[in-house]
Enzyme design. Structure first.
Site, PDB file in Angstrom:
ATOM      1  N   ASP A 186      -2.362   6.819  11.714  1.00 34.93           N
ATOM      2  CA  ASP A 186      -1.581   6.128  10.673  1.00 34.93           C
ATOM      3  C   ASP A 186      -0.233   6.834  10.542  1.00 34.93           C
ATOM      4  OD1 ASP A 186      -0.414   5.104   8.392  1.00 34.93           O
ATOM      5  OD2 ASP A 186      -2.166   5.366   7.101  1.00 34.93           O
ATOM      6  N   HIS A 192       1.765   5.328   6.245  1.00 31.12           N
ATOM      7  CA  HIS A 192       1.525   5.909   4.925  1.00 31.12           C
ATOM      8  C   HIS A 192       1.833   7.403   4.948  1.00 31.12           C
ATOM      9  CE1 HIS A 192      -0.890   2.180   5.066  1.00 31.12           C
ATOM     10  NE2 HIS A 192      -0.475   2.058   3.819  1.00 31.12           N
ATOM     11  N   SER A 215       0.817  -1.210   0.000  1.00 31.83           N
ATOM     12  CA  SER A 215       0.000   0.000   0.000  1.00 31.83           C
ATOM     13  C   SER A 215       0.854   1.265   0.000  1.00 31.83           C
ATOM     14  CB  SER A 215      -0.946   0.005   1.204  1.00 31.83           C
ATOM     15  OG  SER A 215      -0.220  -0.093   2.415  1.00 31.83           O
TER      16      SER A 215
END
Length: 375
Positions: free
Chosen positions: A354, A357, A127
């Site tokens: 998060d 990312h 990802s």
């Protein structure tokens, strides 16, 4: 030191650290046209560039002219569109990377598309590689008129097409590179020596950019497999870095047996760093890069990767982004990985953060400036 090859007069070649040597015989009309014996460091014949430059060593400089696109880019997924999700600060978008002893060219969408005319570039991985793919698509899409661009989907891959250039920028989902299959009793088996199921999609691509790191260190609770398998041997447990090395070796063998270095450029991007509680950093409410590391840390995955690349005969170019990105604790979505309403924004710490990312626009845009320079 090895002698650098003389490039053709109408080309300037820029290579990042190469851990293998490769021999090209005779004249080639390939786009990857060189008769190099050995290339060790970044190299350019332009007079205003030093002969050697390591893009990975430098510092972050605040630059008001960044970002290179805005958060309205239609190809951004919700999880990385931090401004749309209510992040109140903008400073994280305005840092550029300044290598020591040279400069990193600003991304030029038309120049990049010109270099990639009638070619395919595919980003393969997890990802965070999808994060980089979205960045690259947003960097180029603004110069392409509506109706002259589209996205298509094919199984585990998606492709952005710049139709006038006959160029595709593709993402292929393969976070472990090797094959993960369902076995007996619905158990998930990670085959460390099988890769063709994924690799068949990589044939015919002009530029392949790989990453594979994060999934190999997921804890038992989050692991994507129940067993490892190599040959006919099944293992319940294995040191994850030994498993990672075995998988990378399978990948390396496939590259060497199936690709022609005169036709395909292969790049491997190093691990994107996390800034979570486990390694002592938190990314929530961080607004500036770290200035210094008291104890610089090289992830085990990077050490294993470099070891595998050194043993390869095929020229794989290492895209080193780990240390430079480790400064950027401010660049993650944190709680802004989802859209927060006005009331929720008053209590952001109630939401999970998060720190893996990256917000876009942001840090992956700089990775893509490096990638463009490498090409």
């Amino acid at each position: 030191m090895p002698k650098y090859p003389n490039p053709k007069p109408h080309f300037t070649f820029l290579f990042v650290t190469l851990f293998a040597c490769c021999f090209f015989h005779g004249k080639s009309s390939s786009w990857l046209n060189t008769e190099a014996n050995e290339v060790v460091m970044v190299q350019s014949r332009s007079q205003d560039w030093p002969k050697r430059c390591d893009f990975s060593v430098g510092k972050w400089i605040y630059d008001q002219s960044y970002p290179l696109y805005d958060s309205n880019c239609p190809y951004l997924s919700t999880a990385v569109a931090c401004q749309r999700n209510g992040r109140p600060d903008f400073g994280y978008e305005k840092w550029k990377w300044k290598p020591n002893g040279c400069s990193l060219p600003r991304f030029d969408a038309l120049k990049f598309l010109g270099k990639m005319r009638r070619k395919r570039i595919m980003l393969v991985g997890d990802s965070i590689m999808r994060n980089q793919w979205e960045s690259l698509v947003c960097l180029v899409q603004g110069v392409i008129p509506t109706g002259h661009k589209k996205v298509t989907y094919n199984g585990p891959s998606m492709a952005f097409h710049a139709m006038d250039f006959e160029t595709s920028i593709e993402f292929f989902w393969a976070p472990l590179l090797v094959e993960l299959k369902k076995g007996a009793d619905n158990k998930r088996v990670l085959h460390l020596d099988l890769i063709e199921e994924n690799a068949r999609y990589w044939r015919g691509v002009d530029v392949l950019v790989f990453d594979s790191a994060h999934w190999w260190t997921h804890s038992d609770q989050w692991s994507s497999w129940d067993y490892y398998m190599e040959g006919k041997s099944l293992y319940k447990t294995m040191n994850p870095m030994i498993a990672y090395q075995k998988a990378l070796t399978t990948w390396a063998k496939w590259i060497e047996l199936n690709l022609d270095p005169r036709k395909t450029r292969v790049i491997f991007r190093t691990m994107s760093p996390r800034h979570n509680r486990q390694n002592g950093w938190k990314c929530h409410n961080q607004k500036t890069p770290l200035q210094i590391f008291s104890h610089p840390h090289v992830p085990e995955q990077v050490v294993v990767l470099k070891g595998v690349l050194r043993r390869m005969g095929f020229p794989v170019y290492l895209h080193e982004i780990t240390t430079m990105s480790a400064y950027r604790r401010d660049g993650h979505p944190s709680v802004y990985r989802r859209a927060l309403n006005q009331a929720q924004r008053q209590h952001p710490r109630e939401f999970s953060s998060d720190c893996s990312h990256w917000c876009l626009p942001g840090v992956p845009d700089i990775w893509n400036e490096m990638l463009s320079a490498m090409l």
